[in-house]
Design a protein around this motif. Structure first.
Motif, short mmCIF file in Angstrom:
data_model
loop_
_atom_site.label_atom_id
_atom_site.label_comp_id
_atom_site.label_asym_id
_atom_site.label_seq_id
_atom_site.Cartn_x
_atom_site.Cartn_y
_atom_site.Cartn_z
N THR A 123 -22.08 18.77 5.03
CA THR A 123 -22.22 19.85 6.01
C THR A 123 -20.89 20.59 6.17
OG1 THR A 123 -21.59 18.38 7.81
CG2 THR A 123 -23.94 18.49 7.26
N ILE A 171 -20.05 14.70 7.28
CA ILE A 171 -19.48 15.64 8.25
C ILE A 171 -17.96 15.50 8.24
CG2 ILE A 171 -19.42 16.34 10.69
CD1 ILE A 171 -22.22 14.71 10.79
N PHE A 188 -18.45 21.97 9.14
CA PHE A 188 -18.24 21.84 10.58
C PHE A 188 -17.95 23.19 11.24
CE2 PHE A 188 -16.11 20.67 14.49
CZ PHE A 188 -16.90 19.63 14.94
N GLN A 235 -28.10 22.20 10.12
CA GLN A 235 -27.77 21.67 8.80
C GLN A 235 -28.44 20.31 8.58
OE1 GLN A 235 -23.60 22.20 7.56
NE2 GLN A 235 -23.22 23.34 9.46
N LYS A 251 -24.78 25.89 13.19
CA LYS A 251 -24.81 24.68 14.02
C LYS A 251 -25.14 23.45 13.20
CE LYS A 251 -25.84 26.36 18.63
NZ LYS A 251 -27.01 26.92 19.32
N LEU A 252 -24.44 22.36 13.48
CA LEU A 252 -24.62 21.13 12.71
C LEU A 252 -26.07 20.66 12.72
CD1 LEU A 252 -22.66 19.44 11.11
CD2 LEU A 252 -22.43 17.92 13.08
#
Lengths: 426, 426
Positions: free
Chosen positions: A333, A383, A335, A369, A365-366
């Motif tokens: 991902t 992450i 950040f 993802q 936005k995480l």
């Protein structure tokens, strides 16, 4: 709603899930073909009409082939079947190819048919042939490969059967009924399952057969022991026994196949209740290679299997596997906008270690993802936020068991490999 | 000599050796595509002409596409490229596909071109695209995959380069020269390497450019530092650095690509001395998906690579591997007509143990059977004569080191596996 551009009738879109099915069939066809030492080849997709006119039969050429004139004025055909191309290719190199020639192929064919369940105008076909030998062992090997394929994808002899006949045997038997020309008789036989008894007898009379001849034909077609009159068939079934696939086969006098070029063994596979009647079809062709241009007599035997019917049969008997979505095992991902380079470098080291890895291409936005990873069936998400980056660390979420942990970036590839290799608690 | 049926001009026969090359390319394309998490798909081979008319550009549609009327009167095209089909498929399922959409494909395309070195009318193409994101990371990822493929087949940055440009940058620069319409200017740029300086300037005047505009264009096209004026390109090259493939890339202002639908990044690969100038070609298309029927704006970026040019490039730099002939590792010979069943059973047990095995289909002279094994590159030959059969034994010839030994039929699979797994003395 915006107007969408339509597709061509009978053509097919292969979204990844349909492509996975096609590839699953292809991989099994490849494995079985190679198990017996067959080499992969392919013919052109465009051929001259003349090639099929030689021997494929009227229906295929006049009714089903896509034929068009190209810009140079040549009459071109989208191949409706592969065997004539195979015969032409073998004829062209007749002097150089070691024999027996064992070849297989998987590719698109086109036929102008009414699109329906199991049929489209654009379809894929597995072709497998052995050429350059007259021995009945070759016929049996080809048939055995069909059975091995069914076994490979989990279809049992109780679910599918390959029905065998022999045109030489049928010709002798038909001649004994006083029928001079074998071709219309084979055509009549080919229809026995498609017409009622009355309509079939009537069709026979229309085709010039006497009532006693059509009655004689019907008796022949009911004689499941007829194969005992053929030395070839007796040996054929014996060989299948030695090869360990006998239980997939039965003798069926009404199977004669539609293509003109078959001379002896013919075969056709169907499922238990006859819902699917031509899962594969094939036979021996003794003269095709010389018909398309060889001075040498090179005989062959082979079968073709279309992708659509076997796909439906596999589904009917619950043999279609569940396919993965993304081939990736890991999603790295992003950040924030400043973390992109860290994520790209982590992804690079994972790929270099042999782990198929996706990155998310934007710092959204995480949560979005992680949802993407879930939707694609990607198990592990990595992450790397600013704190992790500063400490040379990475966080990992295992989306299958909702576990989460930290690991140094240097150990990341080995750690993820370890997780992916260990069995999941059930 | 018998008359052979001709092939269609520009169509190709794939004998097993050509098929091995095609498969080698396919396997490498697949491995690299999957390494980055791309899913395989395929479009139909037949599409409507309307699909390409939308945006592919005049040359492709009017001069190169195979177009014909089918039996129903529809105007059908043999796909000359895949991107419009991809765009249509994505538009059709715009609401259901998780994004980013990472898809790749490998299949046949048709273009009506003069057959020449590296070009035929029927060719294969690798297509790889990412859709549903505007981020420059996506452009860089696609470009990196091209570089990774070169690396995978052994082509170094000293041998092949991917040249990058950006149509947005070029549009701004061209507009600054007082040129209102960008399309003819891109067409003019696309010809700079194909024409002499004089002919090119003359062509510019014919297309309605002033002498000072063509001179300005020529200056632009010589400016290898032009990329520094584009934030997108600056980031693009930075990302390639993080991805570890920067050395495969260079900026080239004269690369603009021929297809109408590219909007920003464009790319093209060539080899060292420019003998091969479009090993791959691609770019970003921001509007194609909505042009073919989506209400949503879904942008994409991708490239295509044809099989013929990359095959020639691999050969030129000595990177094409030697391919095996038969996939079989073992040939079980047939000693005499009475030994067939023994040979078939031995072959069966070898196959069941996972060894790809051919049998010889006839009891011809042993010498001819061994020559066949040699010609096909099959290393081990098994012989079971009546004496061996009676003793439950088999003789094995290792055709690579001319060794010969006996082994019990029960131990045959394990013994052959052991030989095949142990390294050959050099």
């Amino acid at each position: 709603m915006k107007k969408q551009i339509p597709t061509v009738k009978g053509a097919r879109d292969f979204y990844p899930e349909q492509m996975s099915l096609r590839n699953w069939l292809y991989e099994n066809m490849k494995a079985v073909s190679q198990k017996y030492g067959y080499q992969e080849y392919d013919g052109p997709f465009l051929e001259t009409l003349e090639l099929y006119a030689a021997k494929s039969g009227e229906e295929l050429v006049k009714e089903q082939a896509f034929v068009f004139n190209d810009r140079g004025g040549e009459q071109i055909t989208l191949r409706p079947e592969l065997t004539p191309s195979l015969a032409r290719m073998v004829a062209t190199r007749a002097g150089q190819l070691p024999r027996p020639i064992r070849w297989w192929s998987f590719g698109p064919m086109w036929r102008y048919e009414r699109p329906q369940k199991g049929r489209s105008r654009e379809f894929f076909q597995w072709n497998i042939d052995i050429l350059g030998t007259d021995s009945i062992e070759a016929d049996a090997e080809i048939a055995a490969i069909g059975a091995e394929f069914f076994r490979a994808i989990g279809l049992t002899p109780a679910e599918v059967k390959i029905q065998i006949n022999n045109r030489k045997l049928m010709s002798e038997q038909i001649a004994a009924l006083g029928v001079a020309d074998i071709k219309p008789a084979l055509k009549l036989i080919d229809r026995i399952e498609k017409l009622s008894a009355e309509a079939w007898a009537q069709y026979g009379v229309e085709q010039g057969f006497t009532a006693s001849q059509t009655a004689g034909l019907r008796t022949l077609l009911g004689d499941k022991e007829l194969w005992r009159k053929s030395d070839e068939l007796i040996r054929f079934f014996d060989i299948l026994d030695s090869m360990g696939v006998r239980e997939y086969f039965e003798y069926e006098p009404s199977v004669v196949r539609g293509l003109d070029y078959y001379t002896r063994t013919v075969m056709e596979a169907r499922d238990r209740d006859g819902e699917f009647r031509a899962i594969l079809g094939g036979g021996r062709y003794d003269n095709l290679v010389s018909e398309v241009g060889s001075d040498q007599r090179i005989s062959g035997v082979g079968f073709a299997m279309g992708d659509m019917v076997i796909g439906l049969v596999a589904a009917k008997y619950g043999r279609t596997p569940t396919f993965a979505k993304s081939p990736a095992l890991v999603l790295v991902t992003v950040f924030g906008p400043g973390s992109m380079a860290d994520s790209l470098r982590a992804a690079r080291s994972l790929r270099e270690s042999g782990l198929r890895t996706e990155t998310y291409p934007e710092a959204v936005k995480l949560d979005r993802q992680l949802k993407y990873a879930d939707a694609q069936g990607i198990r592990l998400a990595v992450i790397i936020g600013p704190d992790e980056a500063a400490a040379g660390m990475a966080s990992v979420k295992d989306l299958k068991n909702r576990a989460q942990f930290s690991v140094s970036q240097a150990d990341l590839p080995a750690k993820l490999r370890e997780i992916l290799d260990s069995p999941l608690p059930s």
